[in-house]
Scaffold this motif. Structure first.
Motif, PDB file in Angstrom:
ATOM      1  N   UNK A   1       4.769  -5.015 -18.675  1.00  7.22           N
ATOM      2  CA  UNK A   1       3.908  -4.888 -17.500  1.00  7.22           C
ATOM      3  C   UNK A   1       3.919  -3.484 -16.899  1.00  7.22           C
ATOM      4  N   UNK A   2       4.507  -2.531 -17.612  1.00  9.75           N
ATOM      5  CA  UNK A   2       4.458  -1.139 -17.199  1.00  9.75           C
ATOM      6  C   UNK A   2       5.224  -0.819 -15.935  1.00  9.75           C
TER       7      UNK A   2
ATOM      8  N   UNK B   1       4.751  -7.470  -4.712  1.00 11.69           N
ATOM      9  CA  UNK B   1       3.411  -8.077  -4.737  1.00 11.69           C
ATOM     10  C   UNK B   1       2.446  -7.354  -5.669  1.00 11.69           C
ATOM     11  N   UNK B   2       2.843  -6.212  -6.205  1.00 12.52           N
ATOM     12  CA  UNK B   2       2.022  -5.558  -7.222  1.00 12.52           C
ATOM     13  C   UNK B   2       1.962  -6.462  -8.448  1.00 12.52           C
ATOM     14  N   UNK B   3       0.817  -6.503  -9.093  1.00 12.53           N
ATOM     15  CA  UNK B   3       0.617  -7.440 -10.203  1.00 12.53           C
ATOM     16  C   UNK B   3       1.693  -7.297 -11.283  1.00 12.53           C
ATOM     17  N   UNK B   4       1.937  -6.063 -11.743  1.00 14.21           N
ATOM     18  CA  UNK B   4       2.901  -5.856 -12.806  1.00 14.21           C
ATOM     19  C   UNK B   4       4.313  -6.240 -12.399  1.00 14.21           C
ATOM     20  N   UNK B   5       4.709  -5.872 -11.184  1.00 17.04           N
ATOM     21  CA  UNK B   5       6.043  -6.199 -10.699  1.00 17.04           C
ATOM     22  C   UNK B   5       6.193  -7.696 -10.512  1.00 17.04           C
ATOM     23  N   UNK B   6       5.152  -8.325  -9.968  1.00 16.58           N
ATOM     24  CA  UNK B   6       5.195  -9.776  -9.752  1.00 16.58           C
ATOM     25  C   UNK B   6       5.398 -10.520 -11.072  1.00 16.58           C
TER      26      UNK B   6
ATOM     27  N   UNK C   1       0.822  -1.217   0.000  1.00 18.45           N
ATOM     28  CA  UNK C   1       0.000   0.000   0.000  1.00 18.45           C
ATOM     29  C   UNK C   1       0.854   1.264   0.000  1.00 18.45           C
ATOM     30  N   UNK C   2       2.143   1.144   0.310  1.00 21.72           N
ATOM     31  CA  UNK C   2       3.033   2.300   0.306  1.00 21.72           C
ATOM     32  C   UNK C   2       3.222   2.810  -1.116  1.00 21.72           C
ATOM     33  N   UNK C   3       3.121   4.114  -1.290  1.00 20.02           N
ATOM     34  CA  UNK C   3       3.245   4.693  -2.629  1.00 20.02           C
ATOM     35  C   UNK C   3       3.932   6.057  -2.521  1.00 20.02           C
ATOM     36  N   UNK C   4       5.037   6.236  -3.244  1.00 21.84           N
ATOM     37  CA  UNK C   4       5.733   5.260  -4.099  1.00 21.84           C
ATOM     38  C   UNK C   4       6.689   4.395  -3.289  1.00 21.84           C
ATOM     39  N   UNK C   5       7.013   3.234  -3.841  1.00 23.12           N
ATOM     40  CA  UNK C   5       7.904   2.292  -3.181  1.00 23.12           C
ATOM     41  C   UNK C   5       8.948   1.813  -4.180  1.00 23.12           C
ATOM     42  N   UNK C   6      10.144   1.522  -3.671  1.00 23.44           N
ATOM     43  CA  UNK C   6      11.247   1.057  -4.501  1.00 23.44           C
ATOM     44  C   UNK C   6      11.544  -0.405  -4.201  1.00 23.44           C
ATOM     45  N   UNK C   7      11.978  -1.135  -5.213  1.00 22.78           N
ATOM     46  CA  UNK C   7      12.493  -2.496  -5.037  1.00 22.78           C
ATOM     47  C   UNK C   7      13.857  -2.567  -5.720  1.00 22.78           C
ATOM     48  N   UNK C   8      14.851  -3.034  -4.979  1.00 24.51           N
ATOM     49  CA  UNK C   8      16.211  -3.172  -5.503  1.00 24.51           C
ATOM     50  C   UNK C   8      16.596  -4.644  -5.512  1.00 24.51           C
ATOM     51  N   UNK C   9      17.187  -5.113  -6.600  1.00 20.53           N
ATOM     52  CA  UNK C   9      17.532  -6.533  -6.705  1.00 20.53           C
ATOM     53  C   UNK C   9      18.731  -6.709  -7.623  1.00 20.53           C
TER      54      UNK C   9
END
Length: 290
Positions: free
Chosen positions: A227-228, A256-261, A198-206
């Motif tokens: 997936x945008x 867990x966002x659909x596009x990111x997943x 639910x946090x917006x905006x959020x970053x994912x690093x990998x």
């Protein structure tokens, strides 16, 4: 007469480690982001990582990129094997000060010393004032050395915080050539602190290592486009055999966002390994530059 009491060591839960001497820009970042925490100076990036792993500090403030100097050497190699997790990011606008002894002036100066990057970021100012540039190990160390030497013809290029700590005065401020000079820092901890989808905006690093096949990288990254998902950073690191590369990436969005997943799932299909280094809130600075 009572015996003097020994200074009380800061509690690890309230300590944040950084690389450099007191007054370094990493120290400044600690003050800005966590003003109530005690900043712990460390000799190297490895020592700062180690302070968190060993429980001496709860967090570490580590620089990763600068808009002028580029990426910080070695840090990106430490992140995947450092055993820590990214829990936040912080941006520091780099304002270089020309620091000298009280009573000195720019007209009396003959030299200015600092880290090689700081020297490079102030070339126009140094040339305009005909100051000899001397490269030393770090900005805060330059300030400390100038203060110790007591020579009014020497100056240091460092932060205002360094001047305050070492008793120097700012003879000129904002002397950097580029107005956009900004450093991005990552905040590291032993345990992940996922802020939730639910946090917006959020970053994912990998990080990921693609399979050694033709067009593997193109196919691996295709899922982010379809997936945008906005990928804001991608860097590569070659392995010891020069046969395949490991990649580091920052994206906007939660796993867990659909596009990111879906994008990460497709990435995994074309990669030997995918390792998430952290999921954390995007700093407000990103909205200013977006």
């Amino acid at each position: 007469m009572p015996e003097p009491t020994a200074p009380v060591a800061p509690h690890p839960a309230n300590t944040i480690a950084f690389q450099g001497r007191p007054g370094a820009y990493s120290h400044l970042a600690c003050h800005q982001a966590f003003p109530d925490m005690v900043a712990l100076p460390c000799h190297s990036f490895e020592d700062a990582f180690g302070a968190v792993r060993e429980g001496t500090a709860r967090l570490a403030m580590i620089p990763v990129d600068n808009t002028v100097a580029g990426r910080v050497a070695d840090v990106h190699h430490l992140l995947p094997r450092g055993g820590l997790h990214i829990v936040a990011e912080h941006f520091v606008r780099v304002n270089h000060h020309l620091l000298g002894l009280p009573g000195s002036s720019i007209d009396r100066l003959r030299s200015a010393e600092s880290h090689v990057h700081a020297i490079g970021q102030c070339r126009q100012f140094l040339r305009r004032h005909q100051l000899q540039a001397l490269v030393v190990a770090d900005t805060a160390g330059a300030a400390q050395d100038v203060a110790t030497a007591g020579d009014p013809t020497r100056a240091a290029i460092a932060s205002q915080l360094a001047g305050e700590l070492y008793g120097l005065v700012s003879l000129a401020s904002n002397i950097e050539d580029a107005e956009h000079n900004t450093t991005r820092f990552l905040v590291l901890a032993r345990e992940p602190e996922d802020p939730g989808p639910a946090t917006d905006p959020v970053m994912t690093t990998f990080t990921f290592t693609v399979k050694n096949r033709p067009a593997a990288l193109y196919k691996a990254l295709g899922g982010f486009a379809t997936n945008g998902v906005n990928m804001v950073k991608l860097e590569s690191y070659i392995d010891g055999t020069f046969s395949q590369a490991q990649f580091y990436a920052d994206i906007m969005g939660h796993p867990s966002h659909d596009g990111v997943h879906l994008a990460l799932e497709e990435l995994g299909f074309f990669s030997h390994s995918v390792e998430i280094l952290g999921v954390y809130p995007a700093h407000p600075f990103r909205q200013q530059i977006g």
